[in-house]
Design an enzyme around this catalytic site. Structure first.
Site, mmCIF file in Angstrom:
data_model
loop_
_atom_site.group_PDB
_atom_site.id
_atom_site.type_symbol
_atom_site.label_atom_id
_atom_site.label_comp_id
_atom_site.label_asym_id
_atom_site.label_seq_id
_atom_site.Cartn_x
_atom_site.Cartn_y
_atom_site.Cartn_z
ATOM 1 C CG PHE A 70 -1.497 1.216 1.687
ATOM 2 C CD1 PHE A 70 -2.097 2.116 0.794
ATOM 3 C CD2 PHE A 70 -1.427 1.575 3.038
ATOM 4 C CE1 PHE A 70 -2.604 3.329 1.246
ATOM 5 C CE2 PHE A 70 -1.937 2.775 3.488
ATOM 6 C CZ PHE A 70 -2.519 3.659 2.592
ATOM 7 N N GLY A 105 23.218 -3.773 5.953
ATOM 8 C CA GLY A 105 24.466 -4.304 5.392
ATOM 9 C C GLY A 105 24.663 -3.811 3.970
ATOM 10 C CE1 TYR A 108 4.206 -3.921 11.563
ATOM 11 C CE2 TYR A 108 3.306 -2.635 13.384
ATOM 12 C CZ TYR A 108 3.706 -2.727 12.063
ATOM 13 O OH TYR A 108 3.611 -1.626 11.234
HETATM 14 P P1 NAD Z 1 1.575 -3.519 3.237
HETATM 15 O O1 NAD Z 1 1.343 -4.825 3.878
HETATM 16 O O2 NAD Z 1 0.620 -3.046 2.206
HETATM 17 O O3 NAD Z 1 3.033 -3.439 2.615
HETATM 18 C C1 NAD Z 1 4.120 -4.193 3.066
HETATM 19 C C2 NAD Z 1 4.849 -4.739 1.846
HETATM 20 O O4 NAD Z 1 5.998 -5.477 2.281
HETATM 21 C C3 NAD Z 1 3.988 -5.703 1.023
HETATM 22 O O5 NAD Z 1 4.076 -5.379 -0.337
HETATM 23 C C4 NAD Z 1 4.584 -7.073 1.332
HETATM 24 O O6 NAD Z 1 4.392 -8.000 0.290
HETATM 25 C C5 NAD Z 1 6.036 -6.700 1.547
HETATM 26 N N1 NAD Z 1 6.780 -7.672 2.358
HETATM 27 C C6 NAD Z 1 6.401 -8.264 3.521
HETATM 28 N N2 NAD Z 1 7.349 -9.097 3.957
HETATM 29 C C7 NAD Z 1 8.371 -9.033 3.054
HETATM 30 C C8 NAD Z 1 9.632 -9.668 2.948
HETATM 31 N N3 NAD Z 1 10.057 -10.547 3.877
HETATM 32 N N4 NAD Z 1 10.412 -9.376 1.873
HETATM 33 C C9 NAD Z 1 9.998 -8.504 0.923
HETATM 34 N N5 NAD Z 1 8.807 -7.884 0.979
HETATM 35 C C10 NAD Z 1 8.000 -8.143 2.033
HETATM 36 O O7 NAD Z 1 1.663 -2.446 4.433
HETATM 37 P P2 NAD Z 1 1.849 -0.870 4.388
HETATM 38 O O8 NAD Z 1 0.727 -0.281 5.128
HETATM 39 O O9 NAD Z 1 2.135 -0.408 3.017
HETATM 40 O O10 NAD Z 1 3.148 -0.710 5.297
HETATM 41 C C11 NAD Z 1 4.429 -0.455 4.747
HETATM 42 C C12 NAD Z 1 5.415 -0.214 5.866
HETATM 43 O O11 NAD Z 1 5.015 0.918 6.648
HETATM 44 C C13 NAD Z 1 5.538 -1.393 6.842
HETATM 45 O O12 NAD Z 1 6.885 -1.527 7.211
HETATM 46 C C14 NAD Z 1 4.734 -0.952 8.040
HETATM 47 O O13 NAD Z 1 5.207 -1.504 9.226
HETATM 48 C C15 NAD Z 1 4.925 0.563 8.018
HETATM 49 N N6 NAD Z 1 3.793 1.250 8.673
HETATM 50 C C16 NAD Z 1 2.589 1.358 8.045
HETATM 51 C C17 NAD Z 1 1.531 1.981 8.698
HETATM 52 C C18 NAD Z 1 0.183 2.163 8.054
HETATM 53 O O14 NAD Z 1 -0.722 2.687 8.714
HETATM 54 N N7 NAD Z 1 -0.023 1.809 6.816
HETATM 55 C C19 NAD Z 1 1.709 2.474 10.000
HETATM 56 C C20 NAD Z 1 2.955 2.294 10.607
HETATM 57 C C21 NAD Z 1 3.991 1.697 9.922
#
Ligand code: NAD
Ligand code: UDP
Length: 322
Positions: free
Chosen positions: A20, A109, A152
């Site tokens: 997202f 890294g 998490y």
């Molecule tokens: P999301 O789940 O849509 O996106 C996460 C992406 O990471 C996905 O495309 C998933 O396929 C990929 N992914 C997961 N594990 C992986 C791995 N081992 N190797 C490669 N790719 C991997 O979630 P998001 O809302 O877009 O969140 C993105 C980042 O922002 C995350 O790190 C999340 O912790 C952080 N975040 C988001 C929010 C929010 O409200 N959306 C709030 C706080 C932090």
């Protein structure tokens, strides 16, 4: 902004770029003239999220799991790879911790090897169920280390530790953003997060599921405001590393959110009350004074405006939506 050519074009890696937030960030970085390498294992993200970018010569998509090392040449890294919704990160909690911790080690890294600047997408969850309101960066948090959300929360806390140790030990150029609840188009319709859940339920006139009494608060930041803050943070001087809160400081109760969404969609949905998940934070609201000062940033998209755009997106994907 001076025109970028192939000689001075920035090569930017976005891990989790097909998710997202990642897909919006890739779009923004391409718009700014960068060369974007999107890395994702498609656990919660999808090709569809970035399909419209595939024709762009400056965009490249690689399927890769960040828990394994990656060897590429880049100037900047945005490390977003990690499932973010409670349903998804609790599906395989061990993998969630590995993604945050091993993923951070691998990306740090890489940054060390190629001397890249690296930004970590951390989270308000590092404050746990906070006892200080609103939350400022100095607050150390109130986190359960052994609960359902711990994979998490603690994974992200450990990633922050690693970032700061690489900064102190290896003089790496780091940036740490603590992201608060963000919403917008391309949220996964089944990921269980409150904004997407309520919109999908409202559009299909299904009951809107309020967990607990709905008196818990959250503040919701629209995705365009968020990506703008991340880019500004990456562009700050090297002596500013964060952590910095990024979010919208206007707090709403979950009940207020449900009422807003029902009204904006013209839905016939009823509200139903379900048990509150364990360790669900009671209150969450960012203090964004530091972001205002250091990034010259504050969110400018009001909740109603952002919700309308998000509802439009889901309306096109919900067959039952009238
Ligand atoms: P999301 O789940 O849509 O996106 C996460 C992406 O990471 C996905 O495309 C998933 O396929 C990929 N992914 C997961 N594990 C992986 C791995 N081992 N190797 C490669 N790719 C991997 O979630 P998001 O809302 O877009 O969140 C993105 C980042 O922002 C995350 O790190 C999340 O912790 C952080 N975040 C988001 C929010 C929010 O409200 N959306 C709030 C706080 C932090
Ligand atoms: N929530 C809810 N109904 C839903 C989904 C979530 O009442 O269908 C509540 C959830 O219990 C939490 C808040 O909405 O208090 C935000 O949940 P989300 O999963 O979006 O993010 P969190 O901030 O908890 O990580």
């Amino acid at each position: 902004m001076p025109t970028r050519t192939y000689r001075n074009r920035k090569r930017i890696l976005v891990t989790g770029g097909a998710g997202f937030l990642g897909s919006h960030l890739c779009e923004r970085l391409l718009r700014d003239g960068g060369e974007v390498l999107c890395v994702d294992n498609f656990f919660t993200g999808s090709r569809e999220n970035v399909e419209h970018l595939l024709q762009n010569q400056r965009f490249e998509l690689i399927r890769h799991d960040v828990t394994f090392p990656l060897y590429v040449e880049v100037d900047e890294i945005y490390n977003l790879a990690c499932p973010a919704s409670p349903i998804h990160y609790q599906h395989d909690p061990v993998q969630t911790t590995k993604t945050s911790v091993h993923g951070a080690i691998n990306m740090l890294g890489l940054a060390k090897r190629v001397r890249a600047k690296i930004l970590q997408a951390s989270t308000s969850e590092v404050y746990g169920d906070p006892q200080v309101h609103p939350q400022a960066e100095e607050y150390w948090g109130h986190v359960n280390p052994i609960g359902l959300r711990s994979c998490y929360d603690e994974g992200k806390r450990c990633a922050e530790t690693l970032f700061f140790d690489y900064y102190r030990q290896h003089s790496l150029r780091i940036k740490v953003a603590r992201i608060f609840n963000t919403y917008g188009p391309r949220m996964h319709p089944d990921d269980g997060r409150v904004v997407s859940n309520f919109i999908v339920q409202a559009l299909s006139h299904q009951p809107i599921t309020i967990y607990g009494k709905g008196t818990q608060t959250r503040s919701f930041c629209y995705v365009d405001d968020l990506t703008d803050a991340l880019v500004r943070l990456m562009d700050t001087a090297d002596d500013f590393v964060g952590p910095v809160n990024i979010g919208n400081p206007r707090a709403f109760t979950i009940l207020e959110l449900a009422q807003k969404i029902t009204q904006l969609t013209g839905s016939r949905s009823q509200l139903v009350f379900r048990p509150l998940p364990s360790d669900d934070p009671v209150q969450r609201q960012p203090d964004i004074s530091l972001a205002k000062k250091k990034l010259g940033w504050q969110p400018c998209i009001e909740l109603d405006q952002g919700l309308e755009r998000t509802i439009d997106y889901f309306r096109q994907r919900t067959p039952e939506a009238a």
